[in-house]
Design a protein around this motif. Structure first.
Motif, PDB file in Angstrom:
ATOM      1  N   MET A   5       0.809  -1.229   0.000  1.00 42.73           N
ATOM      2  CA  MET A   5       0.000   0.000   0.000  1.00 42.73           C
ATOM      3  C   MET A   5       0.840   1.276   0.000  1.00 42.73           C
ATOM      4  O   MET A   5       0.308   2.374   0.118  1.00 42.73           O
ATOM      5  N   CYS A  48      -0.361   3.426  -2.830  1.00 40.83           N
ATOM      6  CA  CYS A  48      -1.805   3.638  -2.993  1.00 40.83           C
ATOM      7  C   CYS A  48      -2.505   3.810  -1.651  1.00 40.83           C
ATOM      8  O   CYS A  48      -3.645   3.373  -1.477  1.00 40.83           O
ATOM      9  N   ASP A 106     -12.641  -0.847  -2.426  1.00 43.04           N
ATOM     10  CA  ASP A 106     -11.742  -1.927  -2.860  1.00 43.04           C
ATOM     11  C   ASP A 106     -10.451  -1.962  -2.040  1.00 43.04           C
ATOM     12  O   ASP A 106      -9.435  -2.503  -2.490  1.00 43.04           O
ATOM     13  N   GLN A 110      -8.983  -5.384  -1.328  1.00 40.09           N
ATOM     14  CA  GLN A 110      -8.473  -5.977  -2.562  1.00 40.09           C
ATOM     15  C   GLN A 110      -7.096  -5.399  -2.894  1.00 40.09           C
ATOM     16  O   GLN A 110      -6.184  -6.126  -3.295  1.00 40.09           O
ATOM     17  N   LYS A 111      -6.948  -4.072  -2.700  1.00 42.08           N
ATOM     18  CA  LYS A 111      -5.658  -3.442  -2.951  1.00 42.08           C
ATOM     19  C   LYS A 111      -4.594  -3.960  -1.990  1.00 42.08           C
ATOM     20  O   LYS A 111      -3.434  -4.163  -2.375  1.00 42.08           O
ATOM     21  N   GLU A 147      -3.564  -7.373  -3.255  1.00 36.60           N
ATOM     22  CA  GLU A 147      -2.756  -7.292  -4.470  1.00 36.60           C
ATOM     23  C   GLU A 147      -1.350  -6.780  -4.180  1.00 36.60           C
ATOM     24  O   GLU A 147      -0.377  -7.215  -4.798  1.00 36.60           O
ATOM     25  N   SER A 148      -1.239  -5.834  -3.235  1.00 32.12           N
ATOM     26  CA  SER A 148       0.072  -5.266  -2.935  1.00 32.12           C
ATOM     27  C   SER A 148       0.951  -6.230  -2.150  1.00 32.12           C
ATOM     28  O   SER A 148       2.147  -5.969  -1.962  1.00 32.12           O
TER      29      SER A 148
END
Length: 630
Positions: A167, A170, A274, A277-278, A281-282
């Motif tokens: 993260m 983002c 989301d 989800q992030k 993914e990270s």
């Protein structure tokens, strides 16, 4: 002591029989006395510095080669083992208190001739796994980041400072007053229910939360990892069919909780829908077990070896050297570390490489795709460029608390340089180390003086305070041109006093509670909480070995808490008198790094140094430490 300690001159060719990687190392100046030790040759300009005995393992060696200012231990590991295991565990204590002689191993070590810093470090690395079996990691019991930050009013570095961390790129607008839905622990219902809470304070990934409706009452405030699986954006319960139940303590305050929530949440911020989800993914990493890489040989920094990825935790790799039969000879680093490369890298640039005894890949092992490795900035070596023999200042990779006088020993391809620390080099170059020309760990002559950092002069150099101009004249050397160094300074966001989790690069399997104590442009001084300043390390602001508060909890890695008061006393109690004597010895030489540069140092090059930049002024886009003339 050196059983199995391969000479760097043996088996250093690449697996593809590259002739370039086998070039002879240029001999060091003949006027330096040399010391031979079991086939290893070391230069040692000052033979009068005396001997020292490690109080932990009993090894005898050159006093200046021992670790820390007190010279009581041969390595970081011995120093910390001494503190963790108490004084009873040390060689000297067994002699002084119980009268028992040291172990057979210690007797053998005491008979060894003089050794240099690299030899001590090599032995420490070779026995690291054995020590790990007998030395338990510092207990995390009783340590809480939340309590530690609250009780001391500490501030943690924001997640956005760590681009390589989950993260990090983002994180968005997550800040105080953001509302989330979390489990309601103040409830007697048998099923899991949720309630809304607001972020009161943010510390890395960790957030201090307060249930909605408690107003200024902090009685039930609690810390949690904002990236945890139980943290959700407002609206998640409604979409998932989960009940929202107010805490029992405040249930009586309102009769219409729905109206209360509508009023309080109108216009409030929450997590992106989301977000989870992030986070997931990270935390996906391209490196996988069984991948083969080239990594620095921890026993001979001048060369690389083939290693295999054993495990991946949060992007950190446990690499096992390919020749390790019991798979205990390992090395920890991040997947973006400058110390690892694709198979064939050493041959391609002319770097030394230790040929593996394994003639073919083991079943299931495969070469890591080159595009997965960190990219270095392309440089133009066709014009004015670094040359062998040029002087500079560099962070010592074997003692990361120091910036030392150094020399470029060999220029490799693609902008890579082999560098040696003046006054403590092995004659065969086995302790040279590789930095890229754009590395933030090398600096032009005068960098330390301008930024008021203590520069470590060559070992045995007696003409103090050290002056670069005199040293260059005495050695017949020239300084590397200032314009060749990396002057980019990102707007990193770090501030002095910020807390974080940092790798102890002298024992890279450990991640510790740490603090930023100095900022020089992009260079950070990292202090390990509870330990003395001599264990501090200079680290780049974009180093993949720095992590936000809460990273270990998020990834499942073990965090080493601050050293306890008792541990510090066991280490420092008996050395107070020694330190006092040592401080008297250096009195008057505290500013040994005061340098006097003259224009004739750089022939025909017009530039001015920017004087007096403060720690805080150095953060952000700038020309680093050089003021460019029009």
């Amino acid at each position: 002591m050196f059983d199995g300690y391969d000479s760097c001159s043996e088996d250093t060719s690449s697996s593809s029989s590259s002739e370039e990687s086998e070039e002879e190392v240029a001999p060091l100046p003949s006027n330096l006395p040399i010391i031979k030790n079991n086939g290893q040759v070391y230069t040692y300009p000052d033979g009068k510095s005396g001997m020292a005995t490690c109080e932990m393992c009993g090894m005898v060696g050159v006093r200046d080669a021992f670790y820390s200012k007190t010279k009581r231990f041969c390595s970081v590991s011995c120093s910390r083992s001494y503190s963790s295991n108490s004084k009873k565990a040390s060689i000297l204590a067994r002699l002084q208190v119980t009268g028992k002689p040291p172990t057979k191993k210690a007797k053998v070590l005491q008979k060894q001739p003089l050794v240099a810093k690299l030899a001590a470090y090599a032995q420490y690395q070779a026995t690291l796994q054995n020590q790990a079996k007998t030395k338990a990691a510092v207990s995390m019991e009783g340590f809480s980041w939340g309590n530690y930050i609250n009780s001391n009013s500490f501030i943690a570095a924001p997640v956005t400072c760590f681009k390589h961390a989950p993260m990090g790129t983002c994180w968005g607008d997550i800040s105080e007053n953001v509302r989330v839905e979390v489990p309601n622990t103040d409830c007697s219902l048998p099923t899991k229910v949720f309630w809304i809470a607001g972020i009161v304070k943010l510390a890395g990934y960790n957030a201090l939360l307060r249930y909605e409706g408690f107003e200024n009452d902090s009685g039930l405030d609690f810390w949690c990892n904002i990236c945890g699986s139980d943290i959700h954006p407002v609206g998640w319960c409604a979409a998932s069919g989960k009940p929202l139940v107010p805490p029992r303590t405040i249930q009586h305050k309102y009769t219409n909780w729905k109206a209360f929530l509508v009023k309080r949440l109108t216009g409030a911020k929450t997590l992106p829908p989301d977000f989870s989800q992030k986070v997931s993914e990270s935390m996906q990493y391209p490196f996988k077990p069984c991948m083969r890489v080239e990594v620095v040989d921890k026993r001979h920094l001048c060369r690389t070896r083939v290693a295999v990825v054993e495990s991946v935790i949060g992007g950190r790799l446990r690499l096992v050297y390919e020749e390790s039969e019991d798979r205990t000879d390992d090395f920890w680093c991040h997947m973006h570390s400058p110390l690892i490369h694709h198979i064939g890298w050493s041959r391609s640039i002319g770097h030394r490489f230790k040929r593996s005894d394994i003639t073919k890949k083991q079943d299931g092992h495969f070469d890591t795709p080159p595009h997965l490795f960190a990219k270095v900035k392309e440089v133009d070596q066709s014009g004015e460029w670094f040359k062998e023999g040029m002087k500079l200042e560099a962070i010592d990779p074997l003692n990361l608390s120091t910036i030392c006088v150094a020399t470029i020993r060999k220029v490799l391809a693609d902008g890579f340089l082999m560098i040696g620390i003046d006054g403590s080099e092995a004659a065969d170059g086995s302790d040279w180390f590789c930095y890229h020309a754009t590395s933030p760990s090398i600096f032009p002559v005068g960098f330390c003086e301008i930024n008021m950092i203590e520069l470590t002069p060559p070992r045995g150099y007696t003409k103090l305070p050290f002056k670069w101009f005199d040293y260059l004249r005495e050695t017949g050397s020239i300084a590397a041109p200032v314009k060749l160094f990396n002057k980019d300074v990102p707007n990193h966001g770090f501030r002095v006093g910020m807390k974080l989790e940092a790798v102890d690069l002298m024992e890279p399997r450990l991640i510790c509670v740490a603090t930023v104590t100095r900022i020089i442009h992009r260079l950070l001084r990292i202090h390990f909480d509870g330990w003395e300043e001599e264990y501090d390390q200079w680290v780049d602001c974009e180093s993949p070995d720095l992590y936000p508060v809460g990273w270990c909890q998020l990834t499942g890695y073990q965090l080493q808490p601050p050293a306890s008061q008792s541990s510090r006393e066991s280490q420092s109690g008996s050395s107070k008198q020694k330190k006092k004597a040592k401080s008297q010895q250096y009195k008057g030489h505290k500013k040994m790094t005061t340098l006097q540069l003259k224009e004739e140092l750089i022939d025909g090059e017009d530039y001015n140094f920017l004087q007096g930049a403060s720690d805080q002024e150095s953060n952000g886009s700038a020309n680093f430490y050089i003021k460019q003339e029009p």
